[in-house]
Design a protein around this motif. Structure first.
Motif, PDB file in Angstrom:
ATOM      1  N   ILE B  90      37.521  11.701 -15.061  1.00  0.00           N
ATOM      2  CA  ILE B  90      36.233  11.996 -14.558  1.00  0.00           C
ATOM      3  C   ILE B  90      35.321  11.219 -14.036  1.00  0.00           C
ATOM      4  N   ALA B  91      35.306   9.992 -14.740  1.00  0.00           N
ATOM      5  CA  ALA B  91      34.280   8.948 -14.569  1.00  0.00           C
ATOM      6  C   ALA B  91      34.490   8.637 -12.820  1.00  0.00           C
ATOM      7  N   ARG B  92      35.944   8.445 -12.673  1.00  0.00           N
ATOM      8  CA  ARG B  92      36.283   7.904 -11.190  1.00  0.00           C
ATOM      9  C   ARG B  92      35.894   9.054 -10.238  1.00  0.00           C
ATOM     10  N   HIS B  93      35.908  10.445 -10.728  1.00  0.00           N
ATOM     11  CA  HIS B  93      35.602  11.464  -9.809  1.00  0.00           C
ATOM     12  C   HIS B  93      33.930  11.379  -9.651  1.00  0.00           C
ATOM     13  N   THR B  94      33.206  11.066 -10.600  1.00  0.00           N
ATOM     14  CA  THR B  94      31.896  10.980 -10.582  1.00  0.00           C
ATOM     15  C   THR B  94      31.420   9.890  -9.510  1.00  0.00           C
ATOM     16  N   VAL B  95      32.097   8.754  -9.644  1.00  0.00           N
ATOM     17  CA  VAL B  95      31.810   7.474  -8.749  1.00  0.00           C
ATOM     18  C   VAL B  95      31.959   7.811  -7.326  1.00  0.00           C
ATOM     19  N   ARG B 100      26.159   6.737  -3.198  1.00  0.00           N
ATOM     20  CA  ARG B 100      25.148   5.987  -3.689  1.00  0.00           C
ATOM     21  C   ARG B 100      25.317   5.317  -5.379  1.00  0.00           C
ATOM     22  N   ILE B 101      26.272   6.284  -5.736  1.00  0.00           N
ATOM     23  CA  ILE B 101      26.584   5.974  -7.420  1.00  0.00           C
ATOM     24  C   ILE B 101      27.283   4.711  -7.290  1.00  0.00           C
ATOM     25  N   MET B 102      26.786   3.800  -8.137  1.00  0.00           N
ATOM     26  CA  MET B 102      27.552   2.544  -8.107  1.00  0.00           C
ATOM     27  C   MET B 102      28.491   2.518  -9.285  1.00  0.00           C
ATOM     28  N   GLY B 103      28.316   3.426 -10.325  1.00  0.00           N
ATOM     29  CA  GLY B 103      29.234   3.152 -11.295  1.00  0.00           C
ATOM     30  C   GLY B 103      28.979   4.524 -12.401  1.00  0.00           C
ATOM     31  N   SER B 104      29.929   4.879 -13.180  1.00  0.00           N
ATOM     32  CA  SER B 104      29.520   6.005 -14.238  1.00  0.00           C
ATOM     33  C   SER B 104      30.405   5.600 -15.573  1.00  0.00           C
ATOM     34  N   GLY B 105      29.472   5.888 -16.692  1.00  0.00           N
ATOM     35  CA  GLY B 105      30.046   5.497 -17.924  1.00  0.00           C
ATOM     36  C   GLY B 105      30.082   7.109 -18.830  1.00  0.00           C
ATOM     37  N   ILE B 106      31.102   7.063 -19.587  1.00  0.00           N
ATOM     38  CA  ILE B 106      31.160   8.120 -20.515  1.00  0.00           C
ATOM     39  C   ILE B 106      31.088   7.625 -21.859  1.00  0.00           C
ATOM     40  N   ALA B 107      30.193   7.829 -22.829  1.00  0.00           N
ATOM     41  CA  ALA B 107      30.225   7.065 -24.197  1.00  0.00           C
ATOM     42  C   ALA B 107      30.039   7.911 -25.154  1.00  0.00           C
ATOM     43  N   PHE B 108      30.874   7.664 -26.341  1.00  0.00           N
ATOM     44  CA  PHE B 108      30.740   8.506 -27.381  1.00  0.00           C
ATOM     45  C   PHE B 108      30.269   7.995 -28.491  1.00  0.00           C
ATOM     46  N   LYS B 109      29.979   8.564 -29.341  1.00  0.00           N
ATOM     47  CA  LYS B 109      29.385   8.266 -30.833  1.00  0.00           C
ATOM     48  C   LYS B 109      30.179   7.534 -31.466  1.00  0.00           C
ATOM     49  N   GLU B 110      29.578   6.615 -32.568  1.00  0.00           N
ATOM     50  CA  GLU B 110      30.444   5.928 -33.532  1.00  0.00           C
ATOM     51  C   GLU B 110      31.576   6.708 -33.942  1.00  0.00           C
ATOM     52  N   VAL B 124      33.608   3.293 -14.966  1.00  0.00           N
ATOM     53  CA  VAL B 124      34.256   3.383 -13.786  1.00  0.00           C
ATOM     54  C   VAL B 124      33.073   2.685 -12.759  1.00  0.00           C
ATOM     55  N   GLY B 125      33.504   2.008 -11.764  1.00  0.00           N
ATOM     56  CA  GLY B 125      32.488   1.599 -10.922  1.00  0.00           C
ATOM     57  C   GLY B 125      32.670   0.326  -9.889  1.00  0.00           C
ATOM     58  N   HIS B 126      31.926   0.238  -8.922  1.00  0.00           N
ATOM     59  CA  HIS B 126      32.106  -0.573  -8.151  1.00  0.00           C
ATOM     60  C   HIS B 126      31.652  -2.082  -8.636  1.00  0.00           C
ATOM     61  N   GLN B 127      32.621  -3.175  -8.093  1.00  0.00           N
ATOM     62  CA  GLN B 127      32.210  -4.355  -8.790  1.00  0.00           C
ATOM     63  C   GLN B 127      32.026  -5.201  -7.244  1.00  0.00           C
ATOM     64  N   ALA B 128      30.823  -6.163  -7.516  1.00  0.00           N
ATOM     65  CA  ALA B 128      30.504  -6.816  -6.442  1.00  0.00           C
ATOM     66  C   ALA B 128      31.659  -7.721  -5.670  1.00  0.00           C
ATOM     67  N   GLY B 129      31.605  -7.558  -4.439  1.00  0.00           N
ATOM     68  CA  GLY B 129      32.730  -8.225  -3.753  1.00  0.00           C
ATOM     69  C   GLY B 129      34.169  -7.695  -3.957  1.00  0.00           C
ATOM     70  N   CYS B 130      34.345  -6.429  -4.395  1.00  0.00           N
ATOM     71  CA  CYS B 130      35.601  -6.204  -4.414  1.00  0.00           C
ATOM     72  C   CYS B 130      35.788  -4.578  -4.005  1.00  0.00           C
ATOM     73  N   ASP B 131      36.580  -4.188  -3.336  1.00  0.00           N
ATOM     74  CA  ASP B 131      36.592  -2.754  -2.670  1.00  0.00           C
ATOM     75  C   ASP B 131      37.111  -1.814  -3.686  1.00  0.00           C
ATOM     76  N   THR B 132      38.143  -2.260  -4.438  1.00  0.00           N
ATOM     77  CA  THR B 132      38.560  -1.044  -5.382  1.00  0.00           C
ATOM     78  C   THR B 132      37.604  -0.991  -6.556  1.00  0.00           C
ATOM     79  N   LEU B 133      37.716   0.168  -7.328  1.00  0.00           N
ATOM     80  CA  LEU B 133      37.020   0.568  -8.385  1.00  0.00           C
ATOM     81  C   LEU B 133      37.553  -0.160  -9.561  1.00  0.00           C
ATOM     82  N   ILE B 134      36.747  -0.534 -10.595  1.00  0.00           N
ATOM     83  CA  ILE B 134      37.454  -0.901 -11.954  1.00  0.00           C
ATOM     84  C   ILE B 134      37.137   0.253 -12.795  1.00  0.00           C
ATOM     85  N   ALA B 135      38.096   0.429 -13.770  1.00  0.00           N
ATOM     86  CA  ALA B 135      38.116   1.431 -14.779  1.00  0.00           C
ATOM     87  C   ALA B 135      38.637   0.700 -15.947  1.00  0.00           C
TER      88      ALA B 135
END
Lengths: 101, 692
Positions: B90-95, B100-110, B124-135
């Protein structure tokens, strides 16, 4: 020349009848004495019947005026005829006398 | 110095008047400037606000797209809550949904997924100097997202919420903004947050595109002052800042407008306006200065002219004083003389003169060539030459010869004089005369006028050795000699016709048995009538010598030195007026003058107590009444008595003198002489005042 002097209140009227020439001027020097004595009053010199005045006549008028000026009365010329008026003008005495009538 | 002061005062007054429009122009310029400046400011404000609103809308639209993407992910996350690993997709799909979306996070409660540990945040997001997304799962004690603002605000929010811009030192290494949406489980409880990040750089191109003025700049800042988008360079000089707050996003847009952009047009138009006004004012100054210069010049010329006029007026008086007076004429026995001179300008070149020496009357009339001052100077010389030369010489031809010789001396300017000189023997009435080129006089015998026919000699000043011939004529009692200059015969009327000798002769035909003064008067009137309003172009001189008839109508009255004898004066005068058929109008005045004169003699001429006589004789000559008073008393010249000053106050005047003053006032001439042991007082009264 005859002079008829009448008094009425504070006013003395001297009516001159005839020519006031050199002869007449000498004759009337005594007649005008009452005028000089009452020079503190209003004096009217009625010239209505005086067709002529000489320099001696003028001197009589000037004498009256001088006395009046000293004693605080006033002197007026009444009914002055054109010929006599001309003599006053020539001698520039016309400004010295107030005229009435 | 005084002149300069006047100039200065004059200039001050005139420039003072000019300063009024200058002040008005200044006020108008200022008002115009401030009015237009306000206008320009209002325009700038409106323009900027419009641009800012535009930018705000564009920013909101861009952010709105991000919101849509994230909002659409929310149901997917809630559906997949059972499988924590699905969150990566889902996060990858969002990015991938928006560049214009640099990255997307999905965070859960404690401890939401106990198997995943205390922290569980998918990123999941772009990293500076890197074409592929990190997840990866990034939640940890080091990355304690529970404390992070985007997470906390996301939890608290009802729908979605934007975080304040913040510097991301992990992923984008730039200013970021995050959009967070809460995740609900089936019971509706909030269990986590979906977030998406954008860099604020994505808004920069919008901000930089805002350019309402060529040199204006737009900046984007956070409301705590952090600058997100800066201009390439701040403008130099003064500028104006317009601000727009983007509600709910904690963003502030500023437009910086440099003054030249905002006020440039105004400045240019104001400079143009002021230049125009200055040009106008300077022109006015220039014109005023020039006209004042002209006025000063005119004033100076006027003053000079006044000086010249004053001097000419004096010269005229001097020249007129050279002429014989009416009084001297009345003392001449048997001859009735009258002269008239009217210069065309202030002074003229005509002359006439007469005087008695022994029993002879010397007279002359002349005309110097030219007019004005040069002629007048020669006229004055001629006048004294005539007197000097005739003082010891009775012959007109020899006087004329000497005259000519004197004039020819040093006559480098070739000034000529025409001259008629006559010598009248008053006993015989014989006139010897010499004519040097002068107009022939008219002789009037028994009322018949004719020009003297003798040939004139050469005029004076031409030939040193010229000879002059004398002629003779006889003036019988009643005859007149009428002399004139060409100012009479050449007088011109408006139709440039000349008065001429013929007309002069016609007028002279009426000169029978009338006085010299009357002849002069009638001739002049005839001439004036002819000339009408034409300007007098030449000097005019008339001179009449009339041999008076021996009057049989002399009345005589003799009085003794008794004042009462004066009574006889009035009847005597009345009789005299009656006999001579005189109008009675002047009788009163003549009577007064005679009484004064006679009384004077009667009272003062003879010592007290002595007897004496006074004789009054009267006769009519033309329109003149001539009177003589003779006595043998002590010599006394009444004319030498100090004139009574009528202008001093009466009190300061000396008594006496009034009588003599009256005589002088009334009579046209009064002359006194003492001879043969007699006082002789001659009085003349004319019904018409002599014009001379």
């Amino acid at each position: 020349m005859t002079i008829n002097i009448t008094e009425e209140g504070n006013t003395i009227t001297a009516a001159f009848d005839g020519r006031l020439d050199t002869i007449a001027a000498q004759q009337i020097s005594e007649t005008i004495e009452p005028l000089l004595q009452h020079a503190d009053r209003n004096i009217i010199l009625d010239c209505g019947k005086m067709p002529f005045i000489s320099s001696s006549g003028l001197r009589i008028f000037l004498k009256i005026r001088k006395e009046v000026a000293a004693k605080g009365g006033k002197v007026y010329l009444k009914d002055i005829c054109p010929d006599v008026q001309q003599v006053f003008k020539m001698t520039k005495l016309d400004d010295l006398f107030e005229t009435i009538g | 110095m005084k002149d300069n002061n006047n100039k200065y005062r004059f200039a001050k007054k005139e420039l003072g008047k000019i300063s009024i429009p200058i002040v008005v122009l200044f006020i108008v310029s200022l008002s115009y400037y401030f009015y237009m400046r306000n206008d320009a400011l209002r325009m700038a404000k409106a323009n900027s606000e419009f641009a800012l609103e535009n930018a705000e809308n564009m920013i909101l639209t861009r952010l709105g797209k991000i919101q849509t993407v994230v909002n659409s992910m929310q149901p997917l996350v809630e559906y997949a809550l059972d499988d924590p690993d699905d969150m990566f997709d889902i996060a990858r799909h969002t990015v991938e949904s928006s560049s214009r979306i640099m990255g997307s996070g999905i965070a859960f409660k404690e401890d939401y997924y106990p198997q995943k540990g205390h922290w569980y945040e998918i990123y999941v997001g772009h990293q500076a100097g890197c074409d592929t997304l990190i997840a990866k799962q990034v939640g940890s004690a080091e990355h304690d997202y529970f404390q992070m603002e985007w997470y906390r605000s996301g939890l608290a929010a009802e729908k979605g919420v934007w975080s304040n811009p913040y510097y991301d030192n992990v992923g984008g290494k730039s200013y970021m903004m995050s959009y967070a949406v809460p995740i609900h489980d089936e019971s509706g409880e909030v269990v986590g947050v979906i977030g998406a990040d954008i860099t604020t750089d994505t808004l920069a191109n919008i901000v930089r595109s805002i350019k309402p003025y060529p040199h204006s700049f737009c900046t984007l800042t956070t409301n705590d002052g952090t600058i997100l988008v800066t201009p390439p360079a701040y403008p130099k000089g003064r500028y104006k800042v317009f601000t727009e707050v983007i509600e709910g996003k904690n963003l502030i847009l500023n437009i910086i407008v440099p003054y030249p952009d905002m006020y440039g047009r105004l400045w240019r138009s104001t400079i143009f306006f002021v230049l125009m006004a200055l040009t106008g004012i300077l022109s006015v100054f220039f014109i005023a200065y020039r006209s004042m210069q002209n006025l000063w010049k005119l004033n100076e010329v006027r003053i000079k002219e006044q000086h010249i006029e004053d001097e000419l007026a004096i010269a005229r008086e001097i020249q007129q004083s050279l002429l014989p007076t009416g009084a001297s004429a009345s003392s001449i026995p048997k001859v009735d003389v009258c002269g008239l001179q009217i210069p065309a300008k202030y002074v003229g070149g005509d002359l006439y003169d007469y005087y008695v020496r022994g029993n002879k009357l010397f007279f002359c009339i002349g005309d110097v060539s030219g007019k004005g001052v040069p002629a007048a100077l020669l006229m004055a010389i001629s006048h004294s030459l005539f007197r000097t030369l005739s003082a010891h010489d009775e012959s007109p031809e020899s006087i004329m010869k000497s005259f000519n010789a004197a004039i020819n001396d040093n006559n480098s300017d070739m000034m000529f004089i025409t001259m008629f000189i006559g010598v009248l023997d008053m006993e015989t009435g014989v006139v010897r005369y010499c004519n040097a080129g002068h107009n022939p006089p008219i002789i009037i015998r028994d009322g018949q006028p004719e020009y003297i026919a003798t040939e004139p000699s050469l005029l004076l000043g031409v030939e040193t050795h010229a000879t002059y011939t004398a002629h003779t004529l006889e003036l019988a009692p009643g005859d007149s000699l009428f002399l004139y200059t060409d100012g009479l015969t050449e007088a011109e009327n408006a139709r440039t016709e000349l008065f001429g000798e013929k007309r002069a002769l016609e007028v002279a035909a009426g000169f029978h048995k009338i006085t010299a003064a009357e002849q002069v008067k009638q001739m002049r009137e005839a001439m004036q009538l002819f000339v009408d309003h034409a300007e007098q172009s030449d000097d005019l001189t008339l001179l009449v010598i009339r041999h008076t008839e021996t009057s049989a109508n002399t009345n005589t009255l003799t009085l003794t030195n008794n004042i009462n004898d004066l009574e006889r004066l009035e009847p005597f005068l009345e009789e005299f007026f009656h006999q001579n058929g005189l109008a009675p109008a002047p009788l009163s005045q003549i009577s007064l003058a005679l009484e004064e004169a006679l009384a004077n003699v009667i009272m003062y001429a003879y010592p007290e107590g002595t007897q004496g006589d006074v004789t009054l004789s009267m006769k009519v000559e033309g329109k003149a009444i001539c009177m003589e008073i003779r006595d043998k008393g002590v010599p006394f010249n009444p004319l030498q008595q100090q004139e009574v000053n009528l202008d001093v106050p009466l009190e300061e005047r000396k008594i006496g003198g009034l009588g003599i003053h009256l005589i002088k006032e009334i009579m046209d001439s009064v002359a006194y002489e003492y001879h043969d042991g007699r006082n002789v007082l001659k009085l003349v009264f004319t019904t018409e005042i002599n014009e001379i």
